[in-house]
Design an enzyme around this catalytic site. Sequence first.
Site, short mmCIF file in Angstrom:
data_model
loop_
_atom_site.label_atom_id
_atom_site.label_comp_id
_atom_site.label_asym_id
_atom_site.label_seq_id
_atom_site.Cartn_x
_atom_site.Cartn_y
_atom_site.Cartn_z
CG ASP B 371 -0.21 0.01 2.52
OD1 ASP B 371 0.87 -0.60 2.58
OD2 ASP B 371 -0.69 0.62 3.48
CD GLU B 372 -0.86 4.60 3.22
OE1 GLU B 372 -1.91 5.14 3.57
OE2 GLU B 372 0.10 4.42 3.99
CB ILE B 373 3.81 2.82 -3.86
CG1 ILE B 373 3.85 1.40 -3.31
CG2 ILE B 373 5.10 3.16 -4.59
CD1 ILE B 373 3.62 0.35 -4.35
#
Lengths: 592, 592
Positions: B371-373
């Site tokens: 997640d959340e790259i």
Amino acid sequence: MLAPLIAAALGLLSLRASAAGPSKLNLLPFPTKASVGSTVVCLSKDFAIELDAASLGGKEAPHDLLMAIERAGVTLMNRRHEYLSVSGGLEFFEDGQGCAHYLDTLVLSFAPEADYGSILSHATAPVEKRRDAEGYRLSVATQGRAHAVAGTALGLFRGLTTFENLVYHVDGVAVGLGSAQKAPGQVPLGSGVEPEGVKYVPFAPYEIEDKPAFPWRAVLLDTSRHYFSKHSIFRILDTMAMVKLNVFHWHITDSNSWPLDLFEFPLLAQKGAYRGRVYSEDDVRDIVQYAGERGIDVVMEIDTPGHTSIIGEAYPDYIACHDKRPWTGRAHQPPAGQLRFADSQVTEFTSKLFRAAMGVTRSQYFGTGGDEINMKCMEEDEPTAKALAEKGWTIEDALRDFTRRTHDTLAESRRTAVAIAYNNTGLSNNTVVEIWVDSKDARRVVDKGYRIVHAAADYFYLDCGQGGWISADGGQGNSWCDPFKTWMKIISFDPYKNIEESQRKLVLGGQASLWAEQTDEANLESVMWPRAAALAELFWSGPGANGYPRSVLEALPRMHDIRYRILDRGVRAAPLQPEWCALRPGVCILDG
Amino acid sequence: MLAPLIAAALGLLSLRASAAGPSKLNLLPFPTKASVGSTVVCLSKDFAIELDAASLGGKEAPHDLLMAIERAGVTLMNRRHEYLSVSGGLEFFEDGQGCAHYLDTLVLSFAPEADYGSILSHATAPVEKRRDAEGYRLSVATQGRAHAVAGTALGLFRGLTTFENLVYHVDGVAVGLGSAQKAPGQVPLGSGVEPEGVKYVPFAPYEIEDKPAFPWRAVLLDTSRHYFSKHSIFRILDTMAMVKLNVFHWHITDSNSWPLDLFEFPLLAQKGAYRGRVYSEDDVRDIVQYAGERGIDVVMEIDTPGHTSIIGEAYPDYIACHDKRPWTGRAHQPPAGQLRFADSQVTEFTSKLFRAAMGVTRSQYFGTGGDEINMKCMEEDEPTAKALAEKGWTIEDALRDFTRRTHDTLAESRRTAVAIAYNNTGLSNNTVVEIWVDSKDARRVVDKGYRIVHAAADYFYLDCGQGGWISADGGQGNSWCDPFKTWMKIISFDPYKNIEESQRKLVLGGQASLWAEQTDEANLESVMWPRAAALAELFWSGPGANGYPRSVLEALPRMHDIRYRILDRGVRAAPLQPEWCALRPGVCILDG
């Protein structure tokens, strides 16, 4: 004997709380004036705290001050709070030489013309006398001794607390000049580490002058929705003392339970307490004493005429709509029920109750509540209708009479009322009014000339944010006072907002309130701490470098420090940010 | 030996969770089928739990089942949880005659053609096998014995847990027929009270048939923002077992700290853990074992390629924008930094890391995050730009390659990936996808054919509602996922909302997540419990009497009961309502 307390003369950096980055002075609440140096000073193994006998002028030392000194000695040696940085304070000992400077004594001296009364006597004094009584000066040299001076035992106690909060523990420091040898160069440097770690202050010399901005800095605990043991209250009082909070507002009864076991009214607790969980008169006295010895005034509150349903278990004739269902419409929350305040017998009963409760407290102040009176409940009540008809009263007349008469009891006992309601004219002028629902109400109350304590839900209710608790299918509602009040919200409050310059003297301080619908001993400490410490700073330290609101960024590292200090005392204060952030001040901020 | 489990034949009231008021069966999670009677049955002083040797068919008893039996025996005798009513259960003994009926044994029997594997072997089995393995039947007679039957040790363990949760403690019960004498009438009635109190079940006979509706009922703990000791994790696992939760999703690392001390990668924890606070490989194995013995699968997650900044402390070459300031814009929260996933060496390193981590777990499942790259971070990164240019890749190509290769490692170790991201095509079809931010995303993911676990922030993030923690002057902001998710919100979730009938098999269950930015051991338990128990009910019990959403009102007394049971085990579960309400089911509700 006393080093001159003129920081400028010592060429020290003068500090003000500033937003420019982490302070070297991680004290919370931040003192009025302070300067620090850059010398790391260890506490010697035989470090002692002494009361300056000469300063007593032949008087006997206050017993509770002596006990406080003894406790502080134990605390200083047992605590293991480390400096909040990635290396936990080892950076102060990077040269590998261990301690090069030692403190061997903290001397507490009464100032000339001191008042030699006990800590408790000052803590329970009228509010006008408190600010001066709490002032102190503290100097910590780079070698030898620290020195606190104050005009009262309470001031010395505050200074002692400040000293405690300056001290850090660190493990892994090299054995330096030897703990018994305080003069440098007497023994060769060792190659091991101090086996029990080291206690030290990192930025000596310190020069601190301090005094609270406001005389009323309170925590409210509600012991009716849930019961809290005497032990858990002691832990609150200990933690309050760490941050110089000075009023424990004890909302001891409410509609859910009556834990106050008064000798004169045994039925109340017998029928109204959660089975067997009561505060005996001796318990209350113990709590009052314990608090007073720690500079805290216990202001007991018996909320009337609303919030009294539980009295109906013992005295059914005194309560209108007692536990009537549905409670909705008859009360803000279950159960319904309030005192039949139009009934003279009930007024008499309440006055006696107040008298009995005041008999076990020592404060000048006593809380009488007055909030959330439900009119539907009274209108439905036949005995009330009858009483009103007999006397030719409106319900407002009855309420005014009830308030006036029950408050007369306070005056007879030389107590001052602390009340919530302010719209009914039964209140005497000297009443202290707690601002309850909305902080915007403050102006209206000071306009009437009352003294106020800021306690409004929009800033200071510690219980908000846990969601609504009245259950309903599909019920996903927030509680009425959501969201959660963060420490940042609390510390950003402006006590003088909308208050005229001339009215400022009416603002006594503030209060963080823990209503206990969703709190018992399981989560008490993490709900209360460290947020109540933010209130302590706000009302002890007063305006920040740029006035109000105080700076969140400046306070952040100090909030972390006090949080971990509280935790180190075994009290479950909640964390404010990831530990990574606590160790790196100034990073976990917006644009950090 | 086994009493017939046909409730109808016994003329018993058949129960379904209903909104009509408090159930006599205060079990949480509520069982699939149950009937109760009206006989109060005490546990005899020599009450024993026995494994039916005949049912073993000559096989050896699973060791972890024997240990569970031993623990249950101790638990039953030591716990002091009282029935939630004003008189605390004394109403069941109002005739003053003490106990008139006794249970002396709980017999656990394997069903014919049972699988005799350990509890752990079933807890760590593939998800398709779990529901059947967890099923059991339990009957509790009005005299003599209770009997649990199941096809596996895991099922028997679940039955044992149900039995534990039926039993109450009460003090002040008259000495009745004598605890050693189980047949009525042998001794005259005593006049004192049972000195150690009495354990009893209030509504025998009970007939229960039970099996979970969903095979994946998880709690997530984040041990990177704050460290949690092995002991505190054990306490979570114990409590999970009480409510039949079966997956401990261990988000063991993140950008803040790297507590996982892998033998092959010593630098990671050495440089990345909070000083010295690590999980050794043996610690992990202990936790996996402890969980497995309690019917819980430990699914470890190493979130990549984002949420990895801390790796840069040990391997600076592997991390783009490592701790670059300001972090704002480069990460969702401080510090910035993520794996240089375009670099083949980094992909290789990550694969090895996964392999090492899988080596200390036993689950079929392994979490890889995703997640959340942050793209700005990658775009600014020169080594990444160079790698992309060399390979002629876009950043998306690089991410797909990274995901595919690192997931290949899982396949080689015969593990199934549990991932968050689902938009990049590197994921294999058998990946279990956790629905993360918004529960509405579920449909899009099942449309792609992935199996899902409901874990979305709008229902299941236990950390929401404590306010924003990124500090800013005047900062009074809420956190992004406010408000607080109450137990009522959690239990009102519909796992099949917007999901087609044919897609339902893809819904594996749900997860309550405790992200630890504002949680450490100080408040862990009250943040997690009893809310995670509401999730346990939702995904064990499935639809309520009227389908989804389940009834909050029906669950309320059972939520209170399990909360106080958890508290009785010494775990600091938070209260849901004033104690007055907990003792009066059905009053503290809207219009109650």
